[in-house]
Design an enzyme around this catalytic site. Sequence first.
Site, PDB file in Angstrom:
ATOM      1  N   SER A 115       0.851  -1.191   0.000  1.00 59.88           N
ATOM      2  CA  SER A 115       0.000   0.000   0.000  1.00 59.88           C
ATOM      3  C   SER A 115       0.882   1.234   0.000  1.00 59.88           C
ATOM      4  CB  SER A 115      -0.888  -0.007   1.256  1.00 59.88           C
ATOM      5  OG  SER A 115      -1.485   1.253   1.478  1.00 59.88           O
ATOM      6  N   TYR A 127      -2.545  -1.270  11.124  1.00 62.80           N
ATOM      7  CA  TYR A 127      -2.723  -1.704   9.737  1.00 62.80           C
ATOM      8  C   TYR A 127      -1.515  -1.283   8.906  1.00 62.80           C
ATOM      9  CZ  TYR A 127      -4.131  -1.163   4.863  1.00 62.80           C
ATOM     10  OH  TYR A 127      -4.155  -1.181   3.485  1.00 62.80           O
TER      11      TYR A 127
END
Length: 291
Positions: free
Chosen positions: A140, A153
Amino acid sequence: MTPSRAILLTGASSGTGMSSGTGQAAALRLHRAGWPVYATGRNLEALAGLAAEGIQVLHLDVTDEQSMIDAVDKITAEHGAVGTLINNAAYSLNGTIGETPIEEVRRQFETNVFGLSRLTQLVLPGMRAQGSGRVVIMSSIFGQFATPGRGYYQATKHALEAIGDSLRHEVSGFGIKVVLIEPSPVLGGFVPMSVADLGMSGQEKTGLYDDFWQYFVDWHGAYRETDRPTGRGRMAVRAETVAKVIEKAVSSDNPQIRYRIGVPSRLLPRMRWTIGDRLFEKFVRAFFPIP
């Protein structure tokens, strides 16, 4: 021995909160390009649409080792080995570092890091035996830096960056390629409608960050509008765009080490290197929700 072309894709279920829709989009795109795709998820009913398209669907839960073994064994029996593993299964845990229950943190790492690591271990022997293979890891933009409210996360995505880089060197001699994919925020991928939608196990009831969490929800509203995004949403990417890059990472003879998708993912690493940590910190505080 002809190398296997079979693709094992995790996190293909839609509407489960486990992905941003990129898994389903990638499964469809690869299948239509002629690849033998095994699309997997925890909920077979959520894979019915892919099955209707003629895609092989399997139950696979990255927190359940036996389900991973069964999936790898089935593909190995039918194709000799898993040719490509696309590690896509993940979810986003919301919460502050100090208030998130530690059992929730462990669950986050079990899904996003440990499950991915174990499944990768399971496919590597077959890849080594055939002298080729590919491991695609969905990281990400937040594998590059972190912001308040999603630190655990983002920590899992940072971990995947290290795992991918280490693994690449370890397996290159066996003809196995390792690719990291770093999308910018995906439209529709994280769209809480209220604080209750954040699923924070009651930690929002402490009252410490009430204003922050409301702003957090409002701020992410820019990514709800998928047809005509405005403001920040215009810099987000679509699941289909990510799927197109995944296909490139799978099919290219010489894939890139990293595919950074969207302007934010391409720009921010250069920006941080150019302006330094202190100015980048000011940028984060100015752009993202801050308590």
